[in-house]
Design an enzyme around this catalytic site. Structure first.
Site, PDB file in Angstrom:
ATOM      1  N   HIS A  14       0.811  -1.506   0.451  1.00 51.98           N
ATOM      2  CA  HIS A  14       0.117   0.086  -0.146  1.00 51.98           C
ATOM      3  C   HIS A  14       1.280   1.354   0.422  1.00 51.98           C
ATOM      4  CE1 HIS A  14      -3.808   2.037   1.598  1.00 51.98           C
ATOM      5  NE2 HIS A  14      -2.890   3.219   1.265  1.00 51.98           N
ATOM      6  N   HIS A  16       1.691   4.620  -2.379  1.00 56.50           N
ATOM      7  CA  HIS A  16       0.824   5.865  -3.802  1.00 56.50           C
ATOM      8  C   HIS A  16       2.327   6.446  -3.897  1.00 56.50           C
ATOM      9  CE1 HIS A  16      -3.432   5.298  -2.861  1.00 56.50           C
ATOM     10  NE2 HIS A  16      -3.103   5.645  -1.000  1.00 56.50           N
ATOM     11  N   HIS A 194      -9.132   1.113  -1.739  1.00 56.29           N
ATOM     12  CA  HIS A 194      -8.932   2.084  -0.333  1.00 56.29           C
ATOM     13  C   HIS A 194     -10.800   1.484   0.214  1.00 56.29           C
ATOM     14  CE1 HIS A 194      -5.711   3.372  -1.523  1.00 56.29           C
ATOM     15  NE2 HIS A 194      -5.661   4.162  -0.404  1.00 56.29           N
ATOM     16  N   GLU A 197     -11.592   3.150   5.723  1.00 54.42           N
ATOM     17  CA  GLU A 197     -10.186   4.341   6.564  1.00 54.42           C
ATOM     18  C   GLU A 197     -11.053   5.897   7.256  1.00 54.42           C
ATOM     19  OE1 GLU A 197      -8.085   7.054   3.846  1.00 54.42           O
ATOM     20  OE2 GLU A 197      -6.607   6.903   4.408  1.00 54.42           O
ATOM     21  N   ASP A 275       1.880   4.068   3.408  1.00 58.83           N
ATOM     22  CA  ASP A 275       0.673   4.771   1.762  1.00 58.83           C
ATOM     23  C   ASP A 275       1.758   6.019   1.284  1.00 58.83           C
ATOM     24  OD1 ASP A 275      -2.183   5.437   1.834  1.00 58.83           O
ATOM     25  OD2 ASP A 275      -2.555   6.520   3.649  1.00 58.83           O
ATOM     26  N   ASP A 276       1.393   6.581   2.226  1.00 60.95           N
ATOM     27  CA  ASP A 276       2.055   8.277   1.374  1.00 60.95           C
ATOM     28  C   ASP A 276       3.738   8.541   2.454  1.00 60.95           C
ATOM     29  OD1 ASP A 276       0.083   8.904  -0.640  1.00 60.95           O
ATOM     30  OD2 ASP A 276      -0.620   8.167   1.098  1.00 60.95           O
TER      31      ASP A 276
HETATM   32  N1  ADE Z   1      -4.412   9.020  -1.687  1.00 57.92           N
HETATM   33  C1  ADE Z   1      -3.189   9.047  -1.213  1.00 57.92           C
HETATM   34  N2  ADE Z   1      -3.144   8.826  -0.269  1.00 57.92           N
HETATM   35  C2  ADE Z   1      -4.625   7.869  -0.266  1.00 57.92           C
HETATM   36  C3  ADE Z   1      -5.188   7.500   1.328  1.00 57.92           C
HETATM   37  N3  ADE Z   1      -4.828   7.895   2.116  1.00 57.92           N
HETATM   38  N4  ADE Z   1      -6.487   7.237   1.797  1.00 57.92           N
HETATM   39  C4  ADE Z   1      -7.037   7.511   0.270  1.00 57.92           C
HETATM   40  N5  ADE Z   1      -6.565   7.876  -1.291  1.00 57.92           N
HETATM   41  C5  ADE Z   1      -4.978   8.175  -0.841  1.00 57.92           C
HETATM   42 ZN    ZN Z   2      -3.943   5.051   0.489  1.00 55.58          ZN
END
Ligand code: ADE
Ligand code: ZN
Length: 315
Positions: A14, A16, A194, A197, A275-276
């Protein structure tokens, strides 16, 4: 403990790619492409990384992605991420990219994809990191836009393993994309989404029953629904959990409230992901470390989480 966690062989499921754009690279690409930025310097930009919810983050994330213009930019982005993986013994990656974030700005689909796939192939050859790429649809956009994106992707069908669904969750249930996912599956692609969340457990049910996903991204709100928890356990459906993301986006107020280890002990196939990472303060090892620091994760639990990530691979 950090070095021990770092040395565990892991997969990241996971991530991006646009969310791995570090401020330093963001500034370098802005200069290379002669783009004016609203922040004075890297430090100033980092100060903006304070979010109350998913949407506040997404607004900045899409703004940041605007510096990505050329094939070389997408290559450099992906390559920088793979270097981090190498340093953290991440041996397999299944990253997302959001083509609509780029095609909507006039960047051709092939430019985005070629830069990413070139770097992934070099990562395999030079760093020994295997991969499977996931094309993610932006759920705040229309079903029609997703169909259009899938059509643009089909000439490059063999570059992907799956389709995904991300962006603003609330108000954009998986059901909105049932037909697009059916089409993608008919082309032999797998599916992930997703769900749970910020959105309710109902969205996780929909992802499973309507989109027929192989994994749930996040899924932490499943804990509110005992029947859903039982299904996740019975069917061993993997959840790609992102602890630092969840606390930075206020899904949990504090890491000490995070439910990942409870789910692990209940028999849910949970995994640890970043994630990011450029926006949330760390890559995979930092996410493991946060569980050790705040939740007292044991070595046995860490090994179980790492093994789950290897078992939950789609490629
Ligand atoms: N795009 C990038 N990170 C995300 C996240 N945590 N949830 C939804 N969309 C995303
Ligand atoms: Zn994500």
């Amino acid at each position: 403990m950090y070095n021990w966690l770092n040395a565990l062989p892991k997969a990241e499921l996971h991530l991006h790619l646009e969310g791995s754009l570090e401020p330093e690279l963001l500034f370098a690409l802005a200069e290379r492409n002669r783009i004016a930025l609203p922040w004075d310097d890297v430090e100033n930009l980092r100060k903006a990384y304070a979010f109350n919810n998913l949407q506040e983050f997404l607004d900045l994330y899409y703004q940041g992605a605007d510096v990505l213009r050329t094939e070389q930019d997408f290559y450099d982005l992906t390559w920088a991420y793979l270097q981090k993986c190498k340093a953290q013994n991440v041996i397999h990656v299944e990253p997302f990219f959001d083509p609509q974030t780029h095609t909507d700005r006039g960047i051709p689909f092939a430019v985005v994809l070629n830069g990413i796939t070139q770097a992934l192939q070099d990562g395999q050859r030079q760093l020994g990191i295997s991969h499977g790429l996931i094309l993610s649809f932006l759920r705040h956009l229309s079903e029609e836009a997703a169909f259009d994106t899938l059509e643009q992707a089909m000439p490059f069908r063999d570059s992907f393993i799956a389709v995904g669904l991300d962006s603003s969750e609330l108000g954009h249930p998986p059901s909105k994309f049932e037909r697009v996912f059916a089409k993608a599956r008919s082309e032999g692609l797998l599916a992930v989404a997703h769900a749970g969340e910020e959105g309710p457990p109902e969205y996780i049910w929909q992802a499973l029953d309507l989109l027929k996903v192989s994994r749930i991204d996040h899924g932490v709100r499943a804990a509110e629904d005992p029947r859903l928890m039982q299904r996740l356990i019975d069917e061993q459906i993997p959840l790609t959990v992102c602890p630092l993301s969840n606390t930075k986006l206020c899904v949990f107020d504090d890491m000490r409230q995070h439910n990942i280890l409870q789910m692990l002990e209940q028999g849910v196939k949970v995994t640890v992901n970043s994630d990011d990472p450029a926006y949330f303060g760390g890559y995979v090892t930092e996410n493991f470390m946060a569980l050790y620091d705040s939740l007292g994760m044991t070595r046995e639990q860490a090994q179980h989480l790492a093994q789950n990530s290897l078992d939950a691979r789609l490629a």
